[in-house]
Enzyme design. Structure first.
Site, PDB file in Angstrom:
ATOM      1  N   CYS A   1       3.043  28.376 -17.499  1.00 28.39           N
ATOM      2  CA  CYS A   1       2.705  28.903 -18.824  1.00 28.39           C
ATOM      3  C   CYS A   1       2.148  27.656 -19.686  1.00 28.39           C
ATOM      4  O   CYS A   1       2.844  27.025 -20.668  1.00 28.39           O
ATOM      5  CB  CYS A   1       3.880  29.441 -19.671  1.00 28.39           C
ATOM      6  SG  CYS A   1       4.236  31.058 -18.614  1.00 28.39           S
ATOM      7  N   GLU A   2       1.194  27.131 -19.396  1.00 30.57           N
ATOM      8  CA  GLU A   2       0.605  25.829 -20.016  1.00 30.57           C
ATOM      9  C   GLU A   2      -1.012  25.850 -19.839  1.00 30.57           C
ATOM     10  O   GLU A   2      -1.316  26.152 -18.860  1.00 30.57           O
ATOM     11  CB  GLU A   2       1.044  24.510 -19.249  1.00 30.57           C
ATOM     12  CG  GLU A   2       2.563  24.145 -19.377  1.00 30.57           C
ATOM     13  CD  GLU A   2       3.004  23.721 -21.167  1.00 30.57           C
ATOM     14  OE1 GLU A   2       1.961  23.206 -21.584  1.00 30.57           O
ATOM     15  OE2 GLU A   2       4.318  23.758 -21.201  1.00 30.57           O
TER      16      GLU A   2
ATOM     17  N   PRO B   1       0.793  -1.226  -0.067  1.00 34.17           N
ATOM     18  CA  PRO B   1      -0.140   0.003  -0.045  1.00 34.17           C
ATOM     19  C   PRO B   1       0.879   1.246   0.049  1.00 34.17           C
ATOM     20  O   PRO B   1       1.960   1.434   0.676  1.00 34.17           O
ATOM     21  CB  PRO B   1      -0.886  -0.221   1.330  1.00 34.17           C
ATOM     22  CG  PRO B   1       0.026  -0.884   2.187  1.00 34.17           C
ATOM     23  CD  PRO B   1       0.839  -1.814   1.361  1.00 34.17           C
TER      24      PRO B   1
END
Length: 427
Positions: free
Chosen positions: A356-357, A286
């Site tokens: 900047c995307e 886990p």
């Protein structure tokens, strides 16, 4: 309660989140030690204490720091690493080497040498040529090490393709064609330099159905039976991986560990009884399920841009650099205005980052209180794969990580400075 509202402010493990943001700055990862311990206790109750001859290895890729290693050691779990860097971190934290297992599909010779030098408990072999690499290292060092083979059980699970790893067309694991898997097992059984301890599979992440686990287990047990018949060798361990899903939003299905574990253990015990062999040691891995809901990320709200009739964008001072998951595979999250926790969620906005995307969107169509510049926004369930996947894209610095418990807080990862960011650059 880990999360609660007091006097209009969000509290997390007893800490005022607005005060945390003011004290440590934003973006800020906040991890609850109380919740991490709670999840580890659930693993012990549902697996380690319930069944003899079991191991639970925390999948460190979800979130790994020196402090996290100490918590996992204290809670009695093993640890699963997937790189030399994770292995180095565990060793530097003083984690018991015999409780470290090393996964990964392309371990370098240097990483294998580290694993052998540190005498770790298990190396999980992912490819056909890896056994030879390990043998060469062990021969040179005069050592022998425990290994498992990771197999590809050919099971397609219901998750995003980028987090599905058990189907046949996968970069992970050894294919189960008879002319591939059995010669590999025979070579390991006869090797002077490794002890073949078992077989391993991992189906992927964020799974909510136990049927793929049982299907993969059936395939694994058949291989074990065939190995007994062919070579007279009883494989002593099975590692069934992790991938147990958690609730990111109210639409997600989150199940108890026992939902996944109990049917598998019942089948393994029946298998052993039918063949009159000792039940194999069983390991689970886990990761996300221990830390995801243990963490939140705090941001400061900046520009608010409303496009009439289309959308309202709320920009925060982080984004895909501290949480790549929404951009990478459209992961969903929920958020709350930490300083307006008592106010109605009257606004529908898109939470975006400062990169900047165009894809730098954290939450599309989030239901929140009316937000304005300077508000503190909390995004929930970011404890897994936030910090561990963070980047310096656009030369943004990495956030600090704070551990909280019962109203107390401490920094476990310092905020990166601009000087830290460029220290390895040369003019």
């Amino acid at each position: 309660m880990i999360k609660e509202e007091k006097s209009g402010v969000l509290y997390f493990d007893g800490c005022n989140t607005v005060e945390l943001a003011q004290k440590y700055g934003t973006p800020l990862y906040v991890m609850s030690e109380t919740f991490i311990s709670k999840k580890c206790a659930e693993v012990r109750a549902a697996f380690l204490d319930k069944y003899e001859r079991t191991r639970a290895a925390y999948a460190a890729k979800a979130f790994m720091t020196l402090a996290m290693c100490k918590i996992i050691e204290r809670e009695g779990l093993c640890i699963d690493v997937v790189s030399g860097g994770e292995l180095y971190t565990a060793v530097k934290a003083g984690f018991p080497s015999e409780k470290i297992e090393f996964n990964g599909n392309n371990k370098s010779v240097e990483e294998i040498e580290m694993a052998v030098d540190y005498n770790i408990g298990r190396i999980i072999i992912d490819g056909l040529d890896e056994l030879s690499l390990i043998e060469n290292v062990c021969k040179a060092k005069g050592k022998k090490i425990n290994v498992l083979y990771r197999i590809t059980p050919g099971v397609k699970s219901d998750a995003h393709d980028y987090i599905v790893t058990g189907k046949k067309d996968s970069k992970f694991g050894i294919p189960l064609d008879d002319n591939i898997i059995f010669p590999a097992i025979e070579k390991a059984v006869k090797s002077e330099y490794v002890n073949l301890m078992g077989l391993h599979f991992h189906l992927g992440s964020q799974l909510s159905d136990n049927k793929p686990y049982l299907t993969a287990l059936e395939t694994t047990l058949k291989i074990m039976k065939d190995v007994m018949d062919k070579y007279g060798y009883v494989i002593p361990e099975i590692n069934v991986g992790g991938g147990f899903g958690i609730s990111y939003t109210e639409n997600d299905v989150s199940r108890a560990y026992s939902y996944f574990i109990d049917p598998m253990m019942e089948r393994i015990e029946r298998f052993a009884a039918d063949l009159n062999i000792e039940r194999p040691v069983v390991t689970i891995e886990p990761g996300r399920s221990i830390v995801a809901e243990s963490g939140i990320t705090l941001y400061s709200v900046g520009a608010v841009k409303e496009i009439p009739g289309i959308r309202k964008y709320v920009s925060v001072d982080g984004g895909m650099t501290d949480n790549i998951r929404p951009a990478l595979y459209q992961a969903k999250y929920e958020a709350l205005a930490a300083n307006k926790a008592g106010e109605a969620k009257s606004d529908t906005v898109t939470i975006c980052g400062k990169c900047c995307e165009s894809g730098d969107i954290l939450i599309k169509d989030a239901q929140v209180a009316s937000l304005e510049r300077g508000d503190i926004l909390a995004v929930f369930s970011t404890g897994a794969y936030g910090y561990s996947m963070a980047s310096n894209y656009n030369k943004n610095t990495l956030p600090a990580v704070v551990m909280v418990k019962d109203g107390e807080s401490k920094v476990i990862v310092k905020r990166q400075t601009y000087d830290d960011m460029i220290k390895n650059e040369i003019m």
